[in-house]
Design an enzyme around this catalytic site. Structure first.
Site, PDB file in Angstrom:
ATOM      1  N   HIS A  88      53.165  35.917  36.993  1.00  0.00           N
ATOM      2  CA  HIS A  88      51.398  35.564  36.988  1.00  0.00           C
ATOM      3  C   HIS A  88      50.888  34.318  36.348  1.00  0.00           C
ATOM      4  CE1 HIS A  88      51.202  40.236  35.734  1.00  0.00           C
ATOM      5  NE2 HIS A  88      51.194  40.266  36.724  1.00  0.00           N
ATOM      6  N   LYS A 105      43.547  54.620  33.735  1.00  0.00           N
ATOM      7  CA  LYS A 105      45.000  53.600  34.144  1.00  0.00           C
ATOM      8  C   LYS A 105      45.553  53.509  32.249  1.00  0.00           C
ATOM      9  CE  LYS A 105      47.312  50.371  37.232  1.00  0.00           C
ATOM     10  NZ  LYS A 105      47.553  48.739  37.865  1.00  0.00           N
ATOM     11  N   ARG A 111      54.364  39.199  46.036  1.00  0.00           N
ATOM     12  CA  ARG A 111      56.007  39.220  45.928  1.00  0.00           C
ATOM     13  C   ARG A 111      57.228  38.759  47.253  1.00  0.00           C
ATOM     14  NH1 ARG A 111      55.703  43.489  40.503  1.00  0.00           N
ATOM     15  NH2 ARG A 111      54.430  44.125  43.000  1.00  0.00           N
ATOM     16  N   SER A 114      54.898  43.764  35.724  1.00  0.00           N
ATOM     17  CA  SER A 114      54.418  44.108  34.348  1.00  0.00           C
ATOM     18  C   SER A 114      55.428  45.269  33.935  1.00  0.00           C
ATOM     19  CB  SER A 114      52.747  43.854  33.935  1.00  0.00           C
ATOM     20  OG  SER A 114      52.785  42.724  34.527  1.00  0.00           O
TER      21      SER A 114
HETATM   22  O1  PNS Z   1      47.314  43.735  38.559  1.00  0.00           O
HETATM   23  P1  PNS Z   1      47.157  44.839  39.889  1.00  0.00           P
HETATM   24  O2  PNS Z   1      46.990  46.220  38.807  1.00  0.00           O
HETATM   25  O3  PNS Z   1      47.394  44.694  41.166  1.00  0.00           O
HETATM   26  O4  PNS Z   1      45.559  44.552  40.180  1.00  0.00           O
HETATM   27  C1  PNS Z   1      45.042  45.161  41.548  1.00  0.00           C
HETATM   28  C2  PNS Z   1      42.960  45.050  40.735  1.00  0.00           C
HETATM   29  C3  PNS Z   1      42.734  44.929  39.939  1.00  0.00           C
HETATM   30  C4  PNS Z   1      43.485  43.576  41.713  1.00  0.00           C
HETATM   31  C5  PNS Z   1      42.872  45.970  41.887  1.00  0.00           C
HETATM   32  O5  PNS Z   1      43.008  47.130  41.436  1.00  0.00           O
HETATM   33  C6  PNS Z   1      40.829  45.562  41.494  1.00  0.00           C
HETATM   34  O6  PNS Z   1      39.764  44.998  42.567  1.00  0.00           O
HETATM   35  N1  PNS Z   1      40.262  46.539  40.926  1.00  0.00           N
HETATM   36  C7  PNS Z   1      38.917  46.748  40.552  1.00  0.00           C
HETATM   37  C8  PNS Z   1      38.369  48.380  41.720  1.00  0.00           C
HETATM   38  C9  PNS Z   1      37.779  47.379  43.310  1.00  0.00           C
HETATM   39  O7  PNS Z   1      37.723  46.560  43.503  1.00  0.00           O
HETATM   40  N2  PNS Z   1      38.349  48.824  44.337  1.00  0.00           N
HETATM   41  C10 PNS Z   1      38.390  47.617  45.043  1.00  0.00           C
HETATM   42  C11 PNS Z   1      38.715  47.136  46.060  1.00  0.00           C
HETATM   43  S1  PNS Z   1      40.515  48.287  46.422  1.00  0.00           S
END
Ligand code: PNS
Length: 161
Positions: free
Chosen positions: A17, A41, A90, A129
Site C-alpha cells: 500500500h 466486514k 498485483r 493485508s
Molecule cells: O482494500 P479493498 O477491501 O480491496 O477496497 C475495496 C474498496 C474500499 C475500494 C471498495 O469496496 C469500495 O470502494 N467500497 C465502497 C462502497 C462502494 O462505493 N461500492 C461501489 C463500488 S463496487
C-alpha cells in the site's frame, strides 16, 4: 487542483500500500488515502486505528492526507471534488474484480470518477493485508511486509483479541 483518492480497507496497511501511495503522490497535487469504514466486514483494526497507522506512515508525504468514509466511494469523491480513484493491481487475478469496481464507479458517477491502476512493484506482488494477518497469527515474521512501527501493533492486536 489535480486530486485523487486511494480507497481501500487497509486492515492493516502494508508496504505494498505504501508503495502505491508514494508513487501516486508523485502523480497528483493531492492524494487522499480513503479508509472504508465498513461495519459489515469483520476488520481486525477499527477504522480509527487504520487511519492512525496510515497517518503515521505517510507523515512525511506533504501532499497526502488520510480520511475515512462510509457509503459509496462516488459520493465521497463528489463531496470532495475528486475525479480519480487509484488502485493497485498485483496480478491478473485482481483484474476482474478491479475492472468491475472501476466500471461501476464510472457508471454511478456519470463518468465523473475514473480509475487509474498502478501495477504493484514486483517485490510486493504477493502481499496482502490478509496474508499479513495470517502470518502474524501464526507468529511468523511480518517485518518485510509492513512498516517497522506496524509490526508490534499487529502482533499486540492479535494477542489481545
Ligand atoms: O482494500 P479493498 O477491501 O480491496 O477496497 C475495496 C474498496 C474500499 C475500494 C471498495 O469496496 C469500495 O470502494 N467500497 C465502497 C462502497 C462502494 O462505493 N461500492 C461501489 C463500488 S463496487
Amino acid at each position: 487542483m489535480n486530486s485523487a483518492i486511494y480507497p481501500g480497507s487497509f486492515d492493516p496497511m502494508t508496504l505494498g500500500h505504501l508503495d502505491i501511495i508514494k508513487r501516486a503522490a508523485k502523480m497528483f497535487d493531492h492524494l487522499t488515502v480513503g479508509v472504508l469504514d465498513n461495519k459489515a466486514k469483520n476488520a481486525l483494526f477499527s477504522v480509527e486505528e487504520r487511519v492512525s497507522i496510515l497517518k503515521e506512515a505517510t507523515k512525511d508525504l506533504s501532499n497526502v492526507s488520510v480520511d475515512s468514509f462510509n457509503g459509496l466511494l462516488v459520493d465521497y469523491a463528489k463531496q470532495n471534488d475528486i475525479h480519480v480513484s487509484v488502485r493497485g493491481l498485483r496480478a491478473v487475478t485482481d483484474f476482474e474484480y478491479e475492472l468491475q469496481i472501476a466500471q461501476t464507479n464510472r457508471k454511478l458517477s456519470d463518468g465523473s470518477l475514473d480509475t487509474v491502476f498502478l501495477t504493484t512493484s514486483l517485490e510486493y506482488a504477493y502481499l496482502s493485508s490478509s496474508s499479513v494477518k495470517e502470518i502474524a497469527a501464526f507468529n511468523g515474521d511480518i517485518s518485510q511486509l509492513v512498516p517497522d512501527f506496524v509490526v508490534d501493533i499487529v502482533h499486540n492486536k492479535l494477542k489481545n483479541k
